[in-house]
Design an enzyme around this catalytic site. Structure first.
Site, mmCIF file in Angstrom:
data_model
loop_
_atom_site.group_PDB
_atom_site.id
_atom_site.type_symbol
_atom_site.label_atom_id
_atom_site.label_comp_id
_atom_site.label_asym_id
_atom_site.label_seq_id
_atom_site.Cartn_x
_atom_site.Cartn_y
_atom_site.Cartn_z
ATOM 1 N N GLY A 199 0.857 -1.235 -0.170
ATOM 2 C CA GLY A 199 -0.050 0.014 -0.070
ATOM 3 C C GLY A 199 0.837 1.306 -0.172
ATOM 4 O O GLY A 199 0.554 2.261 -0.616
ATOM 5 N N ASP A 200 1.883 1.388 0.592
ATOM 6 C CA ASP A 200 2.945 2.306 0.704
ATOM 7 C C ASP A 200 3.532 2.537 -0.671
ATOM 8 O O ASP A 200 3.671 3.618 -1.124
ATOM 9 C CB ASP A 200 4.033 2.121 1.745
ATOM 10 C CG ASP A 200 3.571 1.747 3.251
ATOM 11 O OD1 ASP A 200 2.294 2.056 3.442
ATOM 12 O OD2 ASP A 200 4.022 0.844 3.634
#
Length: 315
Positions: A251-252
């Protein structure tokens, strides 16, 4: 330049195991240590793409010194704020089938003076930044409204802000109108207080966050894809992934790709999906480089598959 703030960074140590047997003495096949924390991961992905990034992080003890050194080795300018407590160390156990067992430490308690120093570091280092990404959980000592205070201060300078957090910290910041919030499906369900069973449910939840103040919502739906809901419309993106090796930091990586591609519209969404798909095929929390990306495997559309059931419905 993309500046990140990670109030509770970490050293992330990953052990690859031939199997996981509770109570046994296990020998790792390999191990690695990476600078960690959601904002740090965003900076790592931005740096891997050859773009300038500054990471504002509290640093404490020998662990903090090692974190600062590792950031430099990744080409990241570390804007460290000294704190009394030690930077935390997180442990990930990775099995051959991709199953992850994570042990995340609590991290140091941040004092009022240290909290103000973090806010001041963001202010001084954000001059000329294209985006400021505020990422991760808040450590002990920081109230849920801390991100809201940061966003209010920085918005007065005209900077654009992306926020990736959850729970009370997410709901508290919405009235300050962050430019982008990036929840995953679980965080999105928690924010609206109802189950998400279909992609359509996720779209409605993202629209609710916009009604409550977020200018745009980039929602990660895991293997089902990603949603972007902003003032120009609603977009859905997905990519085929052959083998999932580790979803730590995916997600980062997605947020980094989104911001580096401008942070708005379907082109940025495609970059987010490509970065997330690349990240899950890499070991541990390794961030993808441009050579790892495959934009040809990404599809984006305004034809939202509203009735499609989410692979992992969120309660």
């Amino acid at each position: 330049m993309i500046l990140t703030i990670t109030p509770n960074p970490s050293l992330d140590r990953t052990y690859e195991l031939p199997w996981l047997d509770r109570g046994a003495v296990l020998r790792a096949v390999s191990d690695r240590v990476d600078p960690g924390g959601k904002g740090v991961n965003v900076s790592r992905a931005v740096a891997a793409a050859g773009q300038r990034t500054v990471a504002v992080v509290p640093l404490g003890g020998p662990e903090g010194a090692l974190l600062a050194r590792l950031l430099g080795e990744h080409g990241i300018e570390a804007a460290g704020v000294p704190v009394a407590g030690n930077t935390r160390v997180n442990i990930t156990l990775l099995e051959p089938d991709g199953t992850l067992t994570k042990v995340n430490a609590a991290g140091p308690e941040i004092t009022e003076g240290e909290a103000e120093a973090l806010l001041e570091a963001v202010r001084t280092k954000s001059v000329g930044a294209d985006w400021i990404a505020c990422c991760g959980s808040l450590p002990r000592g920081l109230p849920p409204e801390w991100y809201a205070e940061l966003v209010a201060r920085i918005h007065r300078s005209g900077a654009r802000i992306a926020l990736d957090t959850s729970g009370a910290a997410l709901t508290a910041v919405l009235p300050e109108r962050p430019d982008v919030v990036k929840p995953n499906a679980e965080e999105l369900a928690e924010a609206v207080g109802r189950p998400l069973v279909t992609v359509g449910d996720a779209v409605k939840a993202a629209e609710e966050l916009r009604d409550r103040g977020a200018r745009a919502v980039l929602a990660s739906l895991g293997a089902d894809g990603q949603l972007l809901v902003d003032g120009s419309g609603t977009y859905f993106g997905s990519a085929k992934v052959a083998v999932v090796r580790s979803n730590v930091g995916a997600g980062d990586a997605s947020l980094a790709g989104f911001l580096a591609a401008g942070g708005t519209g379907p082109v940025a969404l495609a970059a987010a999906v490509a970065h997330g798909a690349a990240a899950v095929q890499l070991p541990g929390s390794v961030m993808p480089s441009p050579a790892d990306l495959d934009l040809s495997a990404v599809t984006t559309t305004t034809d939202i598959p509203s009735d499609r059931a989410l692979t992992e419905p969120q309660p």
